[in-house]
Design a protein around this motif. Structure first.
Motif, PDB file in Angstrom:
ATOM      1  N   TYR A  61       9.101   1.651 -18.965  1.00  0.00           N
ATOM      2  CA  TYR A  61      10.236   1.501 -18.056  1.00  0.00           C
ATOM      3  C   TYR A  61      10.995   2.815 -17.996  1.00  0.00           C
ATOM      4  O   TYR A  61      10.752   3.726 -18.799  1.00  0.00           O
ATOM      5  N   TYR A  97      11.158  -1.172 -14.073  1.00  0.00           N
ATOM      6  CA  TYR A  97       9.856  -1.457 -14.670  1.00  0.00           C
ATOM      7  C   TYR A  97       9.002  -2.152 -13.620  1.00  0.00           C
ATOM      8  O   TYR A  97       9.487  -2.564 -12.563  1.00  0.00           O
ATOM      9  N   LYS A  98       7.717  -2.258 -13.916  1.00  0.00           N
ATOM     10  CA  LYS A  98       6.778  -2.878 -12.964  1.00  0.00           C
ATOM     11  C   LYS A  98       6.726  -4.375 -13.213  1.00  0.00           C
ATOM     12  O   LYS A  98       6.542  -4.823 -14.339  1.00  0.00           O
ATOM     13  N   GLY A 101       3.208  -5.476 -10.191  1.00  0.00           N
ATOM     14  CA  GLY A 101       2.810  -4.281  -9.463  1.00  0.00           C
ATOM     15  C   GLY A 101       3.927  -3.630  -8.655  1.00  0.00           C
ATOM     16  O   GLY A 101       3.737  -2.583  -8.039  1.00  0.00           O
ATOM     17  N   ARG A 102       5.111  -4.239  -8.642  1.00  0.00           N
ATOM     18  CA  ARG A 102       6.231  -3.669  -7.884  1.00  0.00           C
ATOM     19  C   ARG A 102       7.273  -3.134  -8.850  1.00  0.00           C
ATOM     20  O   ARG A 102       7.476  -3.705  -9.921  1.00  0.00           O
ATOM     21  N   ASP A 103       7.980  -2.075  -8.435  1.00  0.00           N
ATOM     22  CA  ASP A 103       9.102  -1.590  -9.235  1.00  0.00           C
ATOM     23  C   ASP A 103      10.298  -2.508  -9.027  1.00  0.00           C
ATOM     24  O   ASP A 103      10.678  -2.779  -7.882  1.00  0.00           O
TER      25      ASP A 103
END
Ligand SMILES: C[S@@+](CC[C@H](N)C(=O)[O-])C[C@H]1O[C@@H](n2cnc3c(N)ncnc32)[C@H](O)[C@@H]1O
Length: 292
Positions: A61, A97-98, A101-103
């Motif tokens: 992160y 953080y992911k 798959g997305r921030d």
């Protein structure tokens, strides 16, 4: 565990805020959604933020102070399984953080503990914690059980004047206090947060049941609970799982374990009842009853 709760604004109002979070978002919860909390000035002076990794994988992160003039540069972090990141902050810090798959980004507040945990779908997310101590498990943040649910829990566990009710992570003591007031039962509440234990003791005095109840400031995983006839829980499912070996070792045969909202994983064969309670805010709660 659904994510969506609002962050509490001041530590002193944590109980009230936690209840609001609960009412707003329903059960189960305990999560944070700092994206909905506007940035604001925090009292000067650094306060420690902690992030615990309760997942089964390393979490990566980035941290970035949010307000202008921040002297902490954006930095990436890697948090090993079970590790705790701790850093001082004077203002909100965003953590990115992911997730799937997305921030995703959330605001963290100085002086508060957080944990990376899995959400109900198994994705890593960040949640409020109870404490940042490295020497103790964080079983769940402070979120109170509504009175209607407590009534059901005590009813299912057939609490009476001969009962000895232990609440593992007792918050403001409401479960053992109810058992004492309503049935004359003895009770022991254990919590790791000194603010909560002070509240418990004041509440016991207010309710005139100091002779029946005892409150212990401690890590509940390390306390002898073998005298219990009833154990009350309102903890995260992974915490119930963590405690299961202790229940198996410490509790006498026949001891009842009654859990708000979350099952004790691995104890399916010991489940002797369950119920649904709709609270005054029309939020649905589950209660699970086990017999050791
Ligand atoms: C969700 S609250 C439940 C409060 C109360 N049992 C109720 O149902 O209203 C969980 C409580 O567990 C406490 N807690 C978290 N980790 C703990 C630990 N290792 N030992 C003792 N208490 C802990 C928190 O401080 C918090 O008050």
């Amino acid at each position: 565990m659904k994510k969506k709760a609002g962050l509490v604004l001041i530590l002193a109002a944590a109980a009230v805020a936690a209840a609001s979070v609960y009412l707003l978002c329903g059960a189960p919860q305990f999560s944070v959604d700092a994206t909905k909390t506007p940035a604001r000035k925090i009292d000067p002076g650094p306060k420690e933020i902690t992030i615990r990794n309760v997942t089964k994988e390393t979490v990566r992160y980035a941290l970035q102070e949010q307000e202008p003039g921040a002297n902490v540069k954006p930095r990436t972090r890697t948090l090993a399984i079970g590790a705790i990141d701790r850093f001082p902050a004077v203002q909100t810090v965003s953590v990115t953080y992911k997730k799937d798959g997305r921030d995703v980004s959330y605001s963290l507040y100085p002086g508060r503990p957080y944990s990376f945990r899995y959400d109900r779908a198994g994705a890593i997310d960040i949640y409020q914690g109870a404490h940042g101590r490295a020497d103790a498990e964080d079983l769940a943040p402070w979120v109170p059980t509504p009175p209607e649910v407590i009534v059901k829990m005590m009813d299912m566990a057939q609490v009476n004047k001969n009962s000895i009710v232990y609440d593992i992570g007792c918050g403001d003591g409401r479960i053992v206090l109810y058992a004492a007031k309503a049935f004359g039962a003895h009770g022991v509440g254990i919590d790791i947060d000194p603010v909560r234990i002070d509240e418990c003791k004041a509440n016991a005095k207010r309710d005139r049941v100091e002779n029946l109840v005892k409150f212990i400031l401690a890590d509940a995983t390390k306390i002898d609970i073998s005298k219990a006839t009833v154990v009350a829980l309102y903890l995260l499912p992974e915490s119930n799982e963590l405690l299961r070996p202790k229940f198996e070792k410490d509790l006498k045969p026949g001891t009842l374990v009654v859990s708000h909202n979350y099952v004790v994983p691995g104890w399916d064969a010991k489940e002797i009842g369950n119920a649904t309670v709709i609270d005054l805010e029309k939020i649905e709660h589950s209660v699970f009853l086990y017999k050791k």
